[in-house]
Write a protein that holds these residues in place. Structure first.
Motif, mmCIF file in Angstrom:
data_model
loop_
_atom_site.group_PDB
_atom_site.id
_atom_site.type_symbol
_atom_site.label_atom_id
_atom_site.label_comp_id
_atom_site.label_asym_id
_atom_site.label_seq_id
_atom_site.Cartn_x
_atom_site.Cartn_y
_atom_site.Cartn_z
ATOM 1 N N VAL A 101 0.846 -1.201 0.000
ATOM 2 C CA VAL A 101 0.000 0.000 0.000
ATOM 3 C C VAL A 101 0.879 1.248 0.000
ATOM 4 C CG1 VAL A 101 -1.737 1.316 1.289
ATOM 5 C CG2 VAL A 101 -1.918 -1.176 1.155
ATOM 6 N N LEU A 102 1.869 1.259 0.875
ATOM 7 C CA LEU A 102 2.788 2.394 0.958
ATOM 8 C C LEU A 102 3.496 2.619 -0.372
ATOM 9 C CD1 LEU A 102 4.320 4.573 2.528
ATOM 10 C CD2 LEU A 102 5.819 2.765 3.428
ATOM 11 N N LYS A 103 4.011 1.566 -0.967
ATOM 12 C CA LYS A 103 4.703 1.690 -2.251
ATOM 13 C C LYS A 103 3.758 2.164 -3.347
ATOM 14 C CE LYS A 103 7.141 -2.014 -3.216
ATOM 15 N NZ LYS A 103 7.422 -3.480 -3.197
ATOM 16 N N GLY A 104 2.512 1.680 -3.321
ATOM 17 C CA GLY A 104 1.549 2.106 -4.327
ATOM 18 C C GLY A 104 1.233 3.585 -4.233
ATOM 19 N N HIS A 105 1.045 4.092 -3.010
ATOM 20 C CA HIS A 105 0.811 5.530 -2.833
ATOM 21 C C HIS A 105 1.974 6.347 -3.376
ATOM 22 C CE1 HIS A 105 -2.814 4.942 -0.649
ATOM 23 N NE2 HIS A 105 -2.283 4.582 0.500
ATOM 24 N N LEU A 106 3.173 5.914 -3.050
ATOM 25 C CA LEU A 106 4.353 6.667 -3.474
ATOM 26 C C LEU A 106 4.513 6.637 -4.994
ATOM 27 C CD1 LEU A 106 6.691 5.426 -0.637
ATOM 28 C CD2 LEU A 106 5.834 7.753 -0.899
ATOM 29 N N ALA A 107 4.243 5.484 -5.602
ATOM 30 C CA ALA A 107 4.334 5.391 -7.063
ATOM 31 C C ALA A 107 3.288 6.289 -7.718
ATOM 32 C CB ALA A 107 4.150 3.946 -7.511
ATOM 33 N N TYR A 108 2.084 6.273 -7.183
ATOM 34 C CA TYR A 108 1.029 7.104 -7.771
ATOM 35 C C TYR A 108 1.360 8.581 -7.601
ATOM 36 C CZ TYR A 108 -3.569 8.838 -9.021
ATOM 37 O OH TYR A 108 -4.597 9.504 -9.632
ATOM 38 N N ALA A 109 1.899 8.945 -6.453
ATOM 39 C CA ALA A 109 2.287 10.338 -6.241
ATOM 40 C C ALA A 109 3.361 10.767 -7.234
ATOM 41 C CB ALA A 109 2.795 10.521 -4.810
ATOM 42 N N ARG A 110 4.256 9.856 -7.567
ATOM 43 C CA ARG A 110 5.361 10.174 -8.458
ATOM 44 C C ARG A 110 4.922 10.261 -9.915
ATOM 45 N NH1 ARG A 110 8.541 6.268 -6.784
ATOM 46 N NH2 ARG A 110 9.377 7.540 -5.119
ATOM 47 N N TRP A 111 3.951 9.420 -10.301
ATOM 48 C CA TRP A 111 3.658 9.273 -11.721
ATOM 49 C C TRP A 111 2.254 9.693 -12.124
ATOM 50 C CZ3 TRP A 111 8.138 8.887 -13.694
ATOM 51 C CH2 TRP A 111 9.148 8.132 -13.068
ATOM 52 N N HIS A 145 9.594 -6.997 1.718
ATOM 53 C CA HIS A 145 8.501 -6.038 1.537
ATOM 54 C C HIS A 145 8.741 -4.775 2.356
ATOM 55 C CE1 HIS A 145 5.666 -8.616 -0.680
ATOM 56 N NE2 HIS A 145 6.053 -9.608 0.102
ATOM 57 N N LEU A 146 9.112 -4.963 3.605
ATOM 58 C CA LEU A 146 9.229 -3.843 4.520
ATOM 59 C C LEU A 146 10.403 -2.937 4.161
ATOM 60 C CD1 LEU A 146 8.321 -2.420 7.110
ATOM 61 C CD2 LEU A 146 9.723 -4.043 8.399
ATOM 62 N N TYR A 147 11.549 -3.522 3.896
ATOM 63 C CA TYR A 147 12.747 -2.724 3.641
ATOM 64 C C TYR A 147 12.641 -1.976 2.317
ATOM 65 C CZ TYR A 147 17.754 -1.614 4.051
ATOM 66 O OH TYR A 147 18.964 -0.974 4.169
ATOM 67 N N VAL A 148 12.072 -2.625 1.301
ATOM 68 C CA VAL A 148 11.868 -1.934 0.032
ATOM 69 C C VAL A 148 10.901 -0.772 0.216
ATOM 70 C CG1 VAL A 148 10.975 -2.149 -2.320
ATOM 71 C CG2 VAL A 148 12.425 -3.942 -1.382
ATOM 72 N N ALA A 149 9.826 -0.984 0.961
ATOM 73 C CA ALA A 149 8.849 0.080 1.183
ATOM 74 C C ALA A 149 9.469 1.252 1.942
ATOM 75 C CB ALA A 149 7.642 -0.464 1.941
ATOM 76 N N LEU A 150 10.253 0.959 2.972
ATOM 77 C CA LEU A 150 10.897 2.038 3.723
ATOM 78 C C LEU A 150 11.893 2.786 2.850
ATOM 79 C CD1 LEU A 150 11.504 0.272 7.168
ATOM 80 C CD2 LEU A 150 9.632 1.814 6.523
ATOM 81 N N ASN A 151 12.576 2.080 1.962
ATOM 82 C CA ASN A 151 13.498 2.733 1.049
ATOM 83 C C ASN A 151 12.760 3.638 0.066
ATOM 84 O OD1 ASN A 151 16.227 2.971 -0.345
ATOM 85 N ND2 ASN A 151 14.987 2.138 -2.008
ATOM 86 N N GLU A 152 11.583 3.194 -0.386
ATOM 87 C CA GLU A 152 10.796 4.029 -1.290
ATOM 88 C C GLU A 152 10.325 5.297 -0.577
ATOM 89 O OE1 GLU A 152 9.735 3.433 -4.769
ATOM 90 O OE2 GLU A 152 11.602 2.338 -4.455
ATOM 91 N N ALA A 153 9.965 5.163 0.686
ATOM 92 C CA ALA A 153 9.456 6.312 1.425
ATOM 93 C C ALA A 153 10.569 7.298 1.785
ATOM 94 C CB ALA A 153 8.750 5.843 2.704
ATOM 95 N N LEU A 154 11.730 6.754 2.179
ATOM 96 C CA LEU A 154 12.843 7.588 2.648
ATOM 97 C C LEU A 154 14.134 7.074 2.012
ATOM 98 C CD1 LEU A 154 11.736 7.691 6.389
ATOM 99 C CD2 LEU A 154 11.551 9.555 4.752
ATOM 100 N N PRO A 155 14.333 7.341 0.720
ATOM 101 C CA PRO A 155 15.425 6.702 -0.013
ATOM 102 C C PRO A 155 16.816 7.207 0.294
ATOM 103 C CG PRO A 155 14.250 8.224 -1.442
ATOM 104 C CD PRO A 155 13.486 8.155 -0.151
ATOM 105 N N VAL A 156 16.944 8.406 0.839
ATOM 106 C CA VAL A 156 18.266 8.996 1.040
ATOM 107 C C VAL A 156 18.558 9.056 2.523
ATOM 108 C CG1 VAL A 156 19.721 11.012 0.651
ATOM 109 C CG2 VAL A 156 17.994 10.366 -1.056
ATOM 110 N N ARG A 157 19.680 8.533 2.895
ATOM 111 C CA ARG A 157 20.064 8.551 4.307
ATOM 112 C C ARG A 157 20.412 9.965 4.743
ATOM 113 N NH1 ARG A 157 24.601 4.988 6.023
ATOM 114 N NH2 ARG A 157 23.636 5.202 8.040
ATOM 115 N N VAL A 158 20.125 10.264 5.986
ATOM 116 C CA VAL A 158 20.505 11.551 6.573
ATOM 117 C C VAL A 158 21.908 11.414 7.158
ATOM 118 C CG1 VAL A 158 20.005 13.210 8.387
ATOM 119 C CG2 VAL A 158 18.134 12.192 7.082
ATOM 120 N N ALA A 159 22.797 12.300 6.757
ATOM 121 C CA ALA A 159 24.167 12.268 7.281
ATOM 122 C C ALA A 159 24.151 12.596 8.765
ATOM 123 C CB ALA A 159 25.047 13.259 6.538
#
Length: 386
Positions: free
Chosen positions: A307-317, A371-385
């Motif tokens: 669900v999280l990944k789907g929302h993010l994909a739809y927001a992007r495209w 599932h979980l790690y890919v979804a979290l990466n989609e939501a927050l893909p860039v690490r904070v230094a």
């Protein structure tokens, strides 16, 4: 994604606990492969039989962790761990003529020698990450050899692939084809090879012609189960999976980006999942019937990740600013609910909740980390230094 960014500290705290646990205690050093599950408290359940797909998914997660520079302190150590596990997987699960057996015991005995398309699709993805991380061309060659085995499952009459090398297994399923599509996209992204893009194109056409139903109901939806000639399975052909609607939305966004083709089904599946398969809290049911009637009102964690990944994909495209912002708000809401109701302070998770959020699962399956790690990466893909 400013609203999602506010959840970053919680996400990073969870990941910092989870990865050392699942790649540490979750790895059976005696066999060199991952256990099937941990207890919610984080203890490895070493006696459970182990599916091949778990090994492939954990290798995928390790590859993504390498890209994110998480878990292992040195790049060299990370590469060595992945290669060591890959060697063990081939030794424990490898089948004559290529492919992986589907299930082994905790001691490495083969319990089910069937080569299931679903498992091979995930091992293709594991090989893509192994190639990306190590640069070793053997993994590229292994992927081509595995594809050659998958070709032996092709149905030359009706199209698509059989679900395993066991004869005439029914019902036929869209799900392994979806992950085969995902594997082809990943290889096309990592390798840039026209052959993998062409394979993805073929599977996209199968999605359009066999899986996507645009005529039966008021909304288009994704069919799951079929007869040998791709007619609806007479027993369960009307069973729908909201999680797969969101998962295909994410994959179609990747396909659109990679191929440059228009993908009109992307918003269709997303809107159907929103209308039929999602409750007022933004969580999706495990299974429904057409028109949104609940079939299984339970809520697996993997479904919410999609669900999280789907929302993010739809927001992007989506191409619509208002709809994009609404999708991001939904994504934030789902991520907050995942953090609140599913994830634990030990770095594990509750795998399934009831309709009213009661915990139904006893263990945390290893297969969910993908599932979980890919979804979290989609939501927050860039690490904070730091």
């Amino acid at each position: 994604m400013p609203a999602l960014a506010a959840l970053r500290p919680q996400v990073e705290a969870f990941v910092a606990r989870a990865l050392p646990l699942w790649f540490g205690a979750g790895l059976d050093e005696s066999q060199g492969v991952f256990v099937e599950a941990l207890s919610v408290a984080g203890q490895p359940l070493t006696d459970l039989p182990r599916r091949a797909r778990v090994q492939a998914r954990q290798l995928y997660a390790l590859g993504l962790a390498y890209q994110r520079e998480e878990f292992v302190e040195s790049a060299q150590g990370h590469r060595k761990l992945m290669e060591r596990v890959a060697t063990s997987v081939r030794r424990v699960y490898g089948a004559p003529g290529d492919g992986l057996h589907t299930l082994v015991s905790a001691h490495g005995e083969v319990l089910d020698s069937t080569r299931v398309l679903y498992d091979q699709a995930f091992y293709l993805m594991a090989l893509a990450w192994l190639y990306r991380v190590t640069g070793n061309v053997q993994y590229r060659d292994d992927a081509e050899a595995l594809w050659a085995f998958i070709e032996t499952l092709r149905d030359p009459v009706h199209g698509g692939f059989q679900i395993s090398d066991a004869p005439a297994v029914l019902p036929r399923q869209q799900n392994p084809h979806m992950h085969l599509f995902e594997a082809c996209l990943l290889w096309a992204e990592h390798l840039g090879a026209a052959a993998w893009s062409a394979r993805a194109d073929e599977l996209y056409m199968l999605f359009q012609t066999r899986f996507l139903d645009t005529v039966t109901g008021p909304l288009p939806f994704l069919r799951e189960l079929f007869t040998a000639d791709w007619q609806l399975d007479p027993q369960r052909g009307d069973h729908l999976d909201p999680g797969h609607h969101y998962e295909w939305t994410w994959l179609l966004g990747r396909y659109q980006h990679l191929s440059g083709a228009a993908v009109p089904a992307l918003p269709l599946l997303y809107r159907t999942a929103q209308t039929w398969g999602t409750d007022r809290d933004g969580l999706a049911y495990d299974e429904i019937l057409p028109q949104g009637r609940e079939l299984r009102s339970t809520k697996r964690l993997w479904v919410q990740c999609e669900v999280l990944k789907g929302h993010l994909a739809y927001a992007r495209w989506s191409g619509d600013k208002v709809e994009s912002e609404a999708a991001l708000e939904r994504a934030e809401h789902v991520l907050q609910n995942v953090l609140t109701y599913y994830l634990t302070s030990q770095g594990t998770w509750y795998d399934q909740l009831s309709r009213d959020r009661r915990v139904l699962s006893q263990n945390a399956p290893s297969s969910t980390l993908y599932h979980l790690y890919v979804a979290l990466n989609e939501a927050l893909p860039v690490r904070v230094a730091s």
